[in-house]
Design an enzyme around this catalytic site. Structure first.
Site, PDB file in Angstrom:
ATOM      1  N   GLU A  76       9.444  -5.827 103.163  1.00 48.02           N
ATOM      2  CA  GLU A  76       9.635  -4.510 103.802  1.00 48.02           C
ATOM      3  C   GLU A  76       8.489  -4.154 104.756  1.00 48.02           C
ATOM      4  O   GLU A  76       8.725  -3.573 105.813  1.00 48.02           O
ATOM      5  CB  GLU A  76       9.787  -3.407 102.742  1.00 48.02           C
ATOM      6  CG  GLU A  76       8.795  -3.536 101.620  1.00 48.02           C
ATOM      7  CD  GLU A  76       8.456  -2.225 100.913  1.00 48.02           C
ATOM      8  OE1 GLU A  76       7.867  -2.303  99.832  1.00 48.02           O
ATOM      9  OE2 GLU A  76       8.746  -1.149 101.458  1.00 48.02           O
ATOM     10  N   GLN A 102       4.459 -16.166  88.849  1.00 50.67           N
ATOM     11  CA  GLN A 102       5.839 -15.977  89.328  1.00 50.67           C
ATOM     12  C   GLN A 102       5.998 -16.276  90.812  1.00 50.67           C
ATOM     13  O   GLN A 102       7.095 -16.435  91.318  1.00 50.67           O
ATOM     14  CB  GLN A 102       6.282 -14.524  89.100  1.00 50.67           C
ATOM     15  CG  GLN A 102       6.398 -14.151  87.664  1.00 50.67           C
ATOM     16  CD  GLN A 102       6.282 -12.646  87.471  1.00 50.67           C
ATOM     17  OE1 GLN A 102       7.288 -11.963  87.341  1.00 50.67           O
ATOM     18  NE2 GLN A 102       5.074 -12.119  87.464  1.00 50.67           N
ATOM     19  N   ASP A 127      10.713 -10.045  94.796  1.00 48.39           N
ATOM     20  CA  ASP A 127      11.215  -8.824  94.159  1.00 48.39           C
ATOM     21  C   ASP A 127      12.708  -8.572  94.395  1.00 48.39           C
ATOM     22  O   ASP A 127      13.306  -7.753  93.711  1.00 48.39           O
ATOM     23  CB  ASP A 127      10.438  -7.601  94.666  1.00 48.39           C
ATOM     24  CG  ASP A 127       8.958  -7.675  94.343  1.00 48.39           C
ATOM     25  OD1 ASP A 127       8.595  -8.425  93.419  1.00 48.39           O
ATOM     26  OD2 ASP A 127       8.167  -7.002  95.024  1.00 48.39           O
TER      27      ASP A 127
HETATM   28  O1  F6P Z   1       5.919  -7.805  96.839  1.00 44.49           O
HETATM   29  C1  F6P Z   1       5.758  -8.932  96.084  1.00 44.49           C
HETATM   30  C2  F6P Z   1       4.793  -8.730  94.964  1.00 44.49           C
HETATM   31  O2  F6P Z   1       4.757  -9.939  94.273  1.00 44.49           O
HETATM   32  C3  F6P Z   1       5.061  -7.561  94.016  1.00 44.49           C
HETATM   33  O3  F6P Z   1       6.003  -7.821  93.014  1.00 44.49           O
HETATM   34  C4  F6P Z   1       3.699  -7.259  93.458  1.00 44.49           C
HETATM   35  O4  F6P Z   1       3.574  -5.930  93.041  1.00 44.49           O
HETATM   36  C5  F6P Z   1       2.803  -7.534  94.624  1.00 44.49           C
HETATM   37  O5  F6P Z   1       3.493  -8.465  95.440  1.00 44.49           O
HETATM   38  C6  F6P Z   1       1.452  -8.037  94.216  1.00 44.49           C
HETATM   39  O6  F6P Z   1       0.831  -8.550  95.332  1.00 44.49           O
HETATM   40  P1  F6P Z   1      -0.684  -9.015  95.508  1.00 44.49           P
HETATM   41  O7  F6P Z   1      -1.227  -9.221  94.141  1.00 44.49           O
HETATM   42  O8  F6P Z   1      -0.596 -10.265  96.301  1.00 44.49           O
HETATM   43  O9  F6P Z   1      -1.332  -7.935  96.263  1.00 44.49           O
END
Ligand code: F6P
Length: 342
Positions: free
Chosen positions: A103, A273, A127
Site C-alpha cells: 500500500e 514468515q 499480509d
Molecule cells: O507489511 C508487511 C509486514 O510484514 C507486516 O505484516 C509487519 O507488520 C511489517 O511488515 C513489519 O515490517 P518491518 O519489521 O520490516 O518493519
C-alpha cells in the site's frame, strides 16, 4: 524503452520471480532495456542503480528477498523528494517505472502517476491486505511457514499440557492468522478486525484442556483486547507513520496463564514468515504478475496495477488499489469460530 524497476516496503517471497519475468519478457519479447533501482524509492531519490540484464536475473526464481534491496523510504516526506526523483529518472533516461510494493510503495506510485511519471505497479505483501486484487504473492508462503510452525507446536504443547500462543504478522488485517490458524487447526484465532474478550479466550483454552488436548492460540500482531489497549513494542514510527507492533502474544500468554492456571508460552514468528524461498503458488503468481506488468508498460497503460481476479491477471487503477485495505470479512471469521475451544 528504458524501464526502471524497484521493490519497496517489507520484502516478501516472490519479488525476485516478478523481476525475472519482467526482465525476461521485456528484453526477449519486446527489446526493452532495464535499470534496477536499489532499496525502494530511495533508489530513484538518490540515483542508486544496478544493472538488470537477462544474466542478472538468472537463477533468482526460487530466491527469497529481493536482489534490488528494499526500504520504506517515502519521497513525499522528504523536502524536494519528488523533484529529485524526476531529475534522476531523466538523468538515467528512464521512460517508465515498474514499482513492486504494498500500500505504501504503490501509494507513492499512484501520486507520482498523477504528477506525470509513467508508472505501473505490482502488488506484493505477505499480509494479503491490498485492495483490488484477490491475492498478493508472498501470502501463501507466509501462511505455509506459520502452518508448519503450528503443526510442530501442537505436539510439544500436548506433551507439556501447555497453552502455546503463536503471534503472526498482520498489522491491520488478519489474513495470515486466519489462514494459518484454519490450516493448522488452531484452537482460537485472534485478528485485528475483531476486538477479543480475554475472558472468552481463556474459556476456549480451558475447554480445550478438558478435551485432553493442549490449546494453540494464533494471534495477529495487530489484534487487541476489548479494553482497546493496543500493546506496542515501542512508539517508533516508520516514514509512512506505522508503529512497530509486537508484544500482544506475550501479553496474552500472561493473561491466559493467570486465568487458567495452566502454563502458557509464546512464539513470535516475526520475519521468519517473510524469509526464504517462495511456494510454487507464489512463484507462479509472481511470475504471471511480472508478465502482466511488462505487458502494461509495453502498452503504455500508465497508472495501473496488475491484479489477480479469480484466475485471471487483470489491470486495475493504482488509485483504486490503494484506496482501502482489504480486511477479513465477518463471514470468513465466523467460519473459523466454529472450531474455537473445541
Ligand atoms: O507489511 C508487511 C509486514 O510484514 C507486516 O505484516 C509487519 O507488520 C511489517 O511488515 C513489519 O515490517 P518491518 O519489521 O520490516 O518493519
Amino acid at each position: 524503452m528504458r524501464i526502471g524497476v524497484l521493490t519497496g516496503g517489507g520484502d516478501c517471497p516472490g519479488l525476485n520471480a516478478v523481476i525475472r519475468a519482467v526482465v525476461r519478457k521485456g528484453i526477449d519479447n519486446y527489446g526493452h532495456e532495464f535499470v534496477g533501482f536499489r532499496d525502494g524509492w530511495k533508489g530513484p531519490l538518490e540515483g542508486l542503480t544496478r544493472p538488470l540484464t537477462v544474466a542478472d536475473v538468472r537463477g533468482i526464481l526460487p530466491r527469497g528477498g529481493t536482489i534490488l534491496g528494499s526500504s520504506r523510504t517515502n519521497p513525499f516526506k522528504i523536502d524536494g523528494g519528488v523533484e529529485r526523483i524526476k531529475e534522476n529518472l531523466a538523468a538515467q533516461g528512464i521512460d517508465a517505472l515498474i514499482a513492486i510494493g504494498g500500500e505504501d510503495t504503490l501509494g507513492v506510485a499512484a501520486k507520482l502517476h498523477d504528477l506525470g511519471v509513467q508508472v505501473v505497479g505490482v502488488p506484493k505483501t505477505i499480509d494479503n491486505d491490498l485492495g483490488a486484487t484477490d491475492y498478493t504473492f508472498g501470502f501463501d508462503t507466509a501462511v505455509n511457514i506459520a502452518m508448519e510452525a503450528i503443526d510442530r507446536l501442537h505436539t510439544t504443547a500436548e506433551s507439556h499440557h501447555r497453552t502455546l500462543v503463536v503471534e503472526v504478522m498482520g498489522r491491520h488485517a488478519g489474513w495470515i492468522a486466519l489462514h494459518a490458524g484454519l490450516a493448522g487447526g488452531a484452537n482460537v484465532i485472534l485478528i485485528p478486525e475483531r476486538e477479543f474478550d480475554v475472558e472468552q479466550v481463556a474459556g476456549y483454552v480451558e475447554k480445550r484442556f478438558q478435551h485432553q488436548y493442549a490449546p494453540i492460540v494464533v494471534v495477529a500482531e495487530g489484534a487487541h483486547p476489548l479494553e482497546g489497549q493496543m500493546v506496542l513494542h515501542n512508539q517508533e514510527l516508520d516514514s509512512f507513520g506505522h508503529v512497530r507492533l509486537g508484544g500482544i502474544g506475550q501479553w496474552l500468554a500472561e493473561q491466559l496463564e493467570e486465568r487458567t492456571g495452566k502454563e502458557a508460552r509464546t512464539v513470535v514468528l516475526g520475519h521468519i514468515q517473510r524469509g526464504g524461498t517462495p511456494t510454487a503458488f507464489d512463484r507462479v503468481l509472481a511470475t504471471r504478475m511480472g508478465l502482466g506488468a511488462i505487458d502494461a508498460v509495453h502498452d503504455g497503460d500508465w497508472g495501473k496495477m496488475v491484479a489477480i481476479h479469480g484466475t485471471d491477471i487483470v489491470r486495475v487503477a493504482l488509485a483504486e488499489a490503494v484506496r482501502e485495505l482489504k480486511t477479513v470479512p465477518t463471514e470468513r471469521y465466523t467460519e473459523a469460530e466454529v472450531f474455537f475451544g473445541s
